[in-house]
Design an enzyme around this catalytic site. Sequence first.
Site, PDB file in Angstrom:
ATOM      1  N   ASP A   1       0.819  -1.216   0.000  1.00 24.47           N
ATOM      2  CA  ASP A   1       0.000   0.000   0.000  1.00 24.47           C
ATOM      3  C   ASP A   1       0.851   1.264   0.000  1.00 24.47           C
ATOM      4  OD1 ASP A   1      -1.937  -1.937   0.299  1.00 24.47           O
ATOM      5  OD2 ASP A   1      -2.244  -1.550   2.424  1.00 24.47           O
TER       6      ASP A   1
ATOM      7  N   GLU B   1     -10.927  -1.443  -4.813  1.00 28.45           N
ATOM      8  CA  GLU B   1     -10.343  -0.736  -3.683  1.00 28.45           C
ATOM      9  C   GLU B   1      -9.177   0.126  -4.148  1.00 28.45           C
ATOM     10  OE1 GLU B   1      -9.229  -3.893  -1.040  1.00 28.45           O
ATOM     11  OE2 GLU B   1      -7.460  -4.472  -2.211  1.00 28.45           O
TER      12      GLU B   1
END
Length: 538
Positions: free
Chosen positions: A40, A224
């Site tokens: 991430d 996402e």
Amino acid sequence: MKQKSFFKLAVSAFALCGALHLFAADYKQTFVNPIYEGADPFVYKHTDGFYYFCQSEGDKGIAVWKSPKLTDKGVKRVVWKAPDTGWNTSQVWAPELHYLQGKWYIYYAADSGKNIDHRTGVLRSKTQDQQGEYEDMGIVYTGDEIETKKNNRWAIDATPLQMNGKLYLIWSGWEGYDDDIQSLYIAEMKNPWTAATNRVKMAENDTYVWEKVSEKANQRGLNEAAQILRNEDKIYVIYSCSGSWEPTYKLAQLSIEKGQDPMNPENWKKKDEPVFQGTDEVYGTGHCCFTKSPDGTEDWMMYHSKISKRHGWQRNVRIEKFGWNPDGSPDFGKPTPEGTVLQKPSGEKLPESASHFTDSFSSGRWDNWVYYGYNRFIDVRSEKLVLGINPGWGIANNYRSGEKAVIRDMLWDDFVYYAKVKVVKGGRDAGLIFRVNHPAVGYDAMKGYFAGIIPQNNIAVLGKMDGENWKELARKEIPLKQGKDYHLKVMAKGENIEFFINNEKQIEVKDDDYSSGLAGVRVIDSEAEFDNIKIRRR
């Protein structure tokens, strides 16, 4: 002493030819992926010329790193730790740092220990220092009852969108309380931490089979990790889809024309094919962000990929330059295999030859060092640099990768290198690396030499790595003990390399594969302390 490696560096014949050409030209101007361990990734390039990397700190905090480079995260500071009680004690995911309305804000996801309770929180800087103190602004409302703010909903991966003079927030949320159906949502914001409207679903999450988990028609859709990318008269939302734990994780695209209402789902157009996905050599490419090269002339993408095809969340981070299609949409190409030699971002500062260096770690920090390994396995304790250490809080997805750290931006050819080393746990290798080119995350992911000790085998060893493989040059059996300090010294001049332990020469070899490079320290499946590091040119 062939090392077991999770990171087998596969390079195609075409890529290898290009790599050899670049390496022959000047290794200082090139790098290899992966640049660091983790998932991430997020980086913000500010007007001060620095990059600010934002990363979850072991799922229990948030760290901000400051650097003038994209290939080096720079100096780390933990800016926030999760509280012991409350809604946000655990599973701190995907923080992003943004400068909005004159303040720094960090958007992050967290919960109280159960994923079903994940919500989006906001931190606001108390000063203009990105690595300074932050105050908790609470939870963003991401549900359907804005008037009462009841029945808040699961929300992760929040990112702001500034458009048409307004501020919006985009995130990945569940439609119901516990249905685990992730779609992208958007809401207009009253300020950076307060929603002004109910959420709106931007698009269906299963328009195409490749958006679904495992790319199977009978599985659920999953969207996402949205990121904003602008070009000409369009705004692109590049998002991740399929399962993050799978090799099928990939990037997809929504777009909207400037001036249109982003709260109207009909204005968002979905591309009918992925815009970036894995190959037979690179798996699970997703959760990206975008930035410019230091001189502003190039566009770069940062993303994570899985270390294997196995289901799970062990990942590392890469950067790649990208271009644009004739219609103005981004062209991300294909991910390059680990170990492929790439040109550094344009305008990036290059390392220079050095005359001397010392570090006793009296500051309690490791600011002079670039680390390649699991981001929680390095620390300074009792004025010693420790590699392979379990910090005792916030461990998540930890794995061994032959942790190493190199001195930032200093090159050495002929030198004398001193260090005190103690293997604390594990009994495996610990020692010095030198004439290092192209360091990356992975056991043998560097080109250069290693001289060290292996207490469990009573061996002093000297060898080299070519970015993929280890080759032992010499070894000597000597009495060694775990937990005892040893003074190591390497003297190198031309092809002659000498290795001393406690001022006694143990090994001498001739090898000319690497004549210049970075210097640092390395461990293999061990915890070791390093102290009193000194290097001087011969």
